[in-house]
Design a protein around this motif. Sequence first.
Motif, PDB file in Angstrom:
ATOM      1  N   LEU A  11      45.584   3.770 -24.196  1.00 47.97           N
ATOM      2  CA  LEU A  11      45.377   3.651 -22.747  1.00 47.97           C
ATOM      3  C   LEU A  11      46.100   2.436 -22.171  1.00 47.97           C
ATOM      4  N   LEU A  12      46.121   1.326 -22.896  1.00 48.91           N
ATOM      5  CA  LEU A  12      46.895   0.157 -22.437  1.00 48.91           C
ATOM      6  C   LEU A  12      48.372   0.520 -22.287  1.00 48.91           C
ATOM      7  N   ARG A  13      48.914   1.201 -23.310  1.00 48.85           N
ATOM      8  CA  ARG A  13      50.330   1.593 -23.254  1.00 48.85           C
ATOM      9  C   ARG A  13      50.591   2.586 -22.119  1.00 48.85           C
ATOM     10  N   LEU A  14      49.708   3.568 -21.970  1.00 52.05           N
ATOM     11  CA  LEU A  14      49.880   4.553 -20.894  1.00 52.05           C
ATOM     12  C   LEU A  14      49.816   3.886 -19.527  1.00 52.05           C
ATOM     13  N   SER A  15      48.876   2.961 -19.356  1.00 48.58           N
ATOM     14  CA  SER A  15      48.764   2.300 -18.053  1.00 48.58           C
ATOM     15  C   SER A  15      50.003   1.449 -17.763  1.00 48.58           C
ATOM     16  N   ALA A  16      50.649   0.924 -18.813  1.00 48.10           N
ATOM     17  CA  ALA A  16      51.890   0.162 -18.610  1.00 48.10           C
ATOM     18  C   ALA A  16      53.027   1.087 -18.184  1.00 48.10           C
ATOM     19  N   GLU A  17      53.038   2.302 -18.725  1.00 48.96           N
ATOM     20  CA  GLU A  17      54.100   3.257 -18.407  1.00 48.96           C
ATOM     21  C   GLU A  17      53.857   3.976 -17.086  1.00 48.96           C
ATOM     22  N   GLN A  18      52.611   4.080 -16.673  1.00 44.30           N
ATOM     23  CA  GLN A  18      52.241   4.764 -15.432  1.00 44.30           C
ATOM     24  C   GLN A  18      51.549   3.761 -14.508  1.00 44.30           C
ATOM     25  N   PRO A  19      52.289   3.027 -13.691  1.00 43.98           N
ATOM     26  CA  PRO A  19      51.691   1.942 -12.910  1.00 43.98           C
ATOM     27  C   PRO A  19      50.614   2.387 -11.920  1.00 43.98           C
ATOM     28  N   ASP A  20      50.582   3.666 -11.563  1.00 42.87           N
ATOM     29  CA  ASP A  20      49.548   4.132 -10.637  1.00 42.87           C
ATOM     30  C   ASP A  20      48.292   4.605 -11.365  1.00 42.87           C
ATOM     31  N   MET A  21      48.292   4.493 -12.683  1.00 40.27           N
ATOM     32  CA  MET A  21      47.147   4.919 -13.488  1.00 40.27           C
ATOM     33  C   MET A  21      46.141   3.773 -13.606  1.00 40.27           C
ATOM     34  N   THR A  22      44.869   4.097 -13.410  1.00 41.56           N
ATOM     35  CA  THR A  22      43.791   3.116 -13.544  1.00 41.56           C
ATOM     36  C   THR A  22      42.785   3.663 -14.530  1.00 41.56           C
ATOM     37  N   VAL A  23      42.361   2.821 -15.493  1.00 40.25           N
ATOM     38  CA  VAL A  23      41.491   3.268 -16.577  1.00 40.25           C
ATOM     39  C   VAL A  23      40.326   2.309 -16.724  1.00 40.25           C
ATOM     40  N   THR A  24      39.155   2.854 -16.978  1.00 38.87           N
ATOM     41  CA  THR A  24      38.020   2.038 -17.387  1.00 38.87           C
ATOM     42  C   THR A  24      37.531   2.602 -18.715  1.00 38.87           C
ATOM     43  N   VAL A  25      37.003   1.720 -19.558  1.00 36.58           N
ATOM     44  CA  VAL A  25      36.574   2.144 -20.891  1.00 36.58           C
ATOM     45  C   VAL A  25      35.145   1.671 -21.111  1.00 36.58           C
ATOM     46  N   ARG A  26      34.269   2.614 -21.390  1.00 31.58           N
ATOM     47  CA  ARG A  26      32.866   2.290 -21.675  1.00 31.58           C
ATOM     48  C   ARG A  26      32.444   3.031 -22.926  1.00 31.58           C
ATOM     49  N   ASN A  27      31.457   2.475 -23.618  1.00 29.02           N
ATOM     50  CA  ASN A  27      30.840   3.243 -24.692  1.00 29.02           C
ATOM     51  C   ASN A  27      29.337   3.190 -24.512  1.00 29.02           C
ATOM     52  N   SER A  28      28.627   4.022 -25.262  1.00 27.99           N
ATOM     53  CA  SER A  28      27.193   4.170 -25.041  1.00 27.99           C
ATOM     54  C   SER A  28      26.376   2.987 -25.535  1.00 27.99           C
ATOM     55  N   THR A  29      26.916   2.178 -26.430  1.00 31.75           N
ATOM     56  CA  THR A  29      26.123   1.073 -26.963  1.00 31.75           C
ATOM     57  C   THR A  29      26.421  -0.264 -26.297  1.00 31.75           C
ATOM     58  N   GLU A  30      27.688  -0.532 -25.984  1.00 31.35           N
ATOM     59  CA  GLU A  30      28.055  -1.836 -25.436  1.00 31.35           C
ATOM     60  C   GLU A  30      28.360  -1.814 -23.951  1.00 31.35           C
ATOM     61  N   GLY A  31      28.496  -0.647 -23.371  1.00 32.40           N
ATOM     62  CA  GLY A  31      28.822  -0.562 -21.953  1.00 32.40           C
ATOM     63  C   GLY A  31      30.300  -0.807 -21.715  1.00 32.40           C
ATOM     64  N   GLU A  32      30.602  -1.822 -20.906  1.00 35.04           N
ATOM     65  CA  GLU A  32      31.984  -2.150 -20.543  1.00 35.04           C
ATOM     66  C   GLU A  32      32.704  -2.749 -21.749  1.00 35.04           C
ATOM     67  N   LEU A  33      33.263  -1.896 -22.571  1.00 33.09           N
ATOM     68  CA  LEU A  33      33.881  -2.291 -23.833  1.00 33.09           C
ATOM     69  C   LEU A  33      34.969  -3.346 -23.643  1.00 33.09           C
ATOM     70  N   LEU A  34      35.754  -3.223 -22.591  1.00 33.28           N
ATOM     71  CA  LEU A  34      36.850  -4.164 -22.351  1.00 33.28           C
ATOM     72  C   LEU A  34      36.323  -5.574 -22.105  1.00 33.28           C
ATOM     73  N   LEU A  35      35.211  -5.660 -21.411  1.00 27.98           N
ATOM     74  CA  LEU A  35      34.644  -6.969 -21.105  1.00 27.98           C
ATOM     75  C   LEU A  35      34.000  -7.609 -22.325  1.00 27.98           C
ATOM     76  N   VAL A  36      33.424  -6.800 -23.180  1.00 26.86           N
ATOM     77  CA  VAL A  36      32.801  -7.331 -24.397  1.00 26.86           C
ATOM     78  C   VAL A  36      33.846  -8.030 -25.242  1.00 26.86           C
ATOM     79  N   GLU A  37      34.983  -7.405 -25.431  1.00 26.99           N
ATOM     80  CA  GLU A  37      36.014  -7.972 -26.296  1.00 26.99           C
ATOM     81  C   GLU A  37      36.669  -9.201 -25.681  1.00 26.99           C
TER      82      GLU A  37
END
Length: 172
Positions: A11-37
């Motif tokens: 998703l990081l690579r795709l968002s770099a190649e598609q500048p109009d693409m916006t992605v959020t990533v969540r999982n059921s245990t940690e929630g906002e996975l990107l923020l946890v890391e």
Amino acid sequence: AHDEWLVVGILLRLSAEQPDMTVTVRNSTEGELLLVEAAYCLPEWLTPQNSSNRAFLRSGNLHVLDSTSGSESLFRERKPLSLPEALAALRSPLLTPPGASPSQAPTAQPAATTALWRRVNASCDGQNGCPVLHTASALLPLRAARLLRASPQLVPAVAAAFESRAPGAMAA
């Protein structure tokens, strides 16, 4: 764990190649996975209570919406945002003026993006961004070993043939 970080890397690579693409990533245990890391690299005001719909991958970067993003009235209280509010703010010309790259937006978090890439790369073997899923040792006849070393793309076909062989086909 490898699977979700493989997906984040893609998703990081795709968002770099598609500048109009916006992605959020969540999982059921940690929630906002990107923020946890990236927790150690994020603004201090960002807490689990107000982080909903504030972290997005866009243009190969982690973006965090804060009180300086988009419409001031939406963000004054730093409360959780609805997804439509957040996406509207990310698309706002106040956030990314005409001619500017989304990676230059004030919401881009370079240190946090670096932390995400570090985690993605730690989950991969370094070859084509693919995780190490499984390794095995096998004793093979010399000719078979040489063939598979010269043409590793044959391994899946050989494994499938071995798995689907008829019962008793290997009897001595």
